[in-house]
Each structure stands twice: as C-alpha cells, then as structure tokens.
Design a protein around this motif. Structure first.
Motif: not given
Length: 306
Positions: A143-151
């Motif tokens: 879920d790294i893409y989601e983590r980056i976008m949430a950040r």
C-alpha cells in the motif's frame, strides 16, 4: 517542480536477434542499453520536452551507479536513495520474431530506506507535480502508493498515478490528478470486456466517481480518450506511423500530458493532444521520443480538429 518516483529503476539491455532459437547459441545483430523504469522514462521524456524534473527512487550497486550516470548524461536531475546491499536490476528485452523480456528483481528496500524517501517527499510544495509509476517491489509495503498520497493529501500537490488494477483502484480515494489505464486494464478493473468507446467512457467515469480527477485511456492503434474533470470527453484517433518500440510509449504519453498541461496554463485539451503526440512519437522511435519527434506527430494530431 515535477518529481517522478521509480521504486525499482533498471538498466534495460535490449538485444535484437534474427530468428531466436531456444536452447541454442544466438548472436545479436544490435544491442542497446538504456536506463529504465516507468518514472525514469517519464523524467527522461519531460527533459526532452524542455521540462525540469527530478527522478526519485532507489538504486544499488554498480548498476545503480550506471543508471544515475546515464541519466546525468541526458541532463536528468536525480535524487536517488542509495541502498547498501544488492544491485539495481537489469532487464533483458529480446527483439526477434517475437518480443520477450526477462526482468530482474532489484535490491531489498528496508523501512529505513523508505523513511528517507518520505523525508524527500515532505519537501514538495503546493503546485508541484508528483508521478508515481510502475509496480511495487516485493520487499515494499503493497500500500505504499496510498501511504505516500495520504501523507501528501491536502498540500496542493498534483499526483499522477500510472499503475495497474488494485494499485490504481486503491489510490482513487486520494483524488489523483491523473490516472492512465489502457482500455484492457480498464476492463480488467471491473471484470468486463469493453467493446466500444462508449463502454470505455462509461467505465472511465466510474473511476471518476471513485475519486480520480482526470482519466486518460490509451487504446494503442485505436487512439486515446480523456475523461476530464471539467466534464469534457476528448477523443483522438491514433496518429499514423510504424510502431518500432512499445517500451515507454505509455510513460511518454504521461510526460506529454504533463508538459502540455504546464505549457498551456492548465488547458486539458492541449495536454491531451500533447500526450497523444508524445506517446505515439515514442512508439514510432527506436528510443524515447525527442522534441523534434513529438513536434512532427503533434502537427498531425492538431490536424484532427480535436
């Protein structure tokens, strides 16, 4: 500023063999070596089109040094994180009666390495563009893409995501500025076969309903469609030309769209036309398209009266 992220950049070793035969010694008649990875390709083409971009990601070993050196030779700015162990991958692409690929694994990316990437991304400012492109290595969180976008959410950063199926679907709640599935990938997301342009538009709008702002669908020889956030549906046939190279055409379309958007004060139609021209120009070239290549194809796209 425009930034691209490639978690697993590569050296792409492209060999041409007449009538490749399995189990025998085959000799090449042409060899090419390029830095590769979807975000890397986007950064290279942006540079060709006169746009400044910084390539982020992870490199390791002598192959990582070579990737960084080749990008520097092309004038591409990099800010890679150096992994202590392993080496950046080598992808072998065989051109013969059929095209085949063997893609390497790349280094293991630890949590401490990810934290270094987060620190770099935290420096992005409102108005910057971030391109997240490609698959996620097995050593990284799925879920790294989601983590980056949430950040980065709520900071005025326009995020472009070029990935497939669940990777793409899972980021839609974070409202990416642009996503670029092809027509087959779009159908796979919903488990349907898309027969007509109307079908493609219907399902692209479903991606908008899920959170995407602009949905750009590439359709190879059938052209492209943009379902834009302003409500416009913009379509283009495919420019005419001999397809020499399928590698990097989609990444070039993304780079062209971003270039057209920034050079035309956010005009989505101009961005779409530049995207179509740039993707096609790379497909018609042995390597990633140059500005001169793109200008020739753009003249044809402009003649379509879009």
């Amino acid at each position: 500023m425009i930034y691209t992220v490639t978690f697993n950049p590569s050296l792409d070793y492209i060999v041409s063999v007449d009538h490749f035969k399995l189990g025998q010694v085959n000799r090449t008649h042409a060899e090419l070596l390029y830095p590769g990875g979807k975000g890397v390709n986007v950064a290279i083409v942006l540079g060709h089109l006169g746009m400044k971009a910084v390539a982020l990601g992870f490199t390791a070993g002598f192959t990582g040094d070579k990737i960084q050196g080749m990008l520097a030779e092309q004038g591409v700015a990099t800010d890679f994180i150096k992994i202590d162990n392993g080496m950046s991958r080598i992808n072998v692409k065989l051109r013969s009666d059929e095209e085949s690929e063997i893609n390497g694994m790349g280094p293991v990316i630890a949590e401490a390495d990810l934290e270094k990437l987060y620190e770099k991304l935290d420096q992005l400012k409102a108005g910057d563009t971030l391109v997240l492109a490609g698959s996620i290595p097995a050593s990284m969180p799925g879920d790294i893409y989601e983590r980056i976008m949430a950040r980065l959410e709520g900071r005025g950063i326009e995020i472009v995501v070029d990935a497939t199926k669940d990777l793409l679907l899972n980021v839609l709640p974070y409202h990416p500025f642009l996503i670029k599935p092809n027509n087959h990938e779009l159908g796979d997301m919903f488990g349907v076969k898309l027969e007509t342009n109307e079908d493609i538009i219907t399902y692209a709008k479903k991606l908008q309903d899920k959170g995407a702002r602009n949905v750009l669908i590439s359709m190879a020889g059938d052209g492209a469609i943009l379902v834009a956030e302003n409500g416009e549906i913009i379509q283009s046939p495919a420019p005419k030309g001999q397809v020499k190279n399928s590698v990097g055409a989609g990444d070039s379309m993304v780079a062209g769209f971003i270039t057209g958007y920034h050079q035309n004060d956010g005009d989505l139609k101009a961005a779409f036309k530049m995207g179509v021209a740039t993707g096609s120009a790379s497909a018609f070239s042995d390597a990633l398209a140059t500005a001169e290549d793109v200008e020739k194809v753009l003249a044809e796209v402009n003649s379509f009266g879009i």
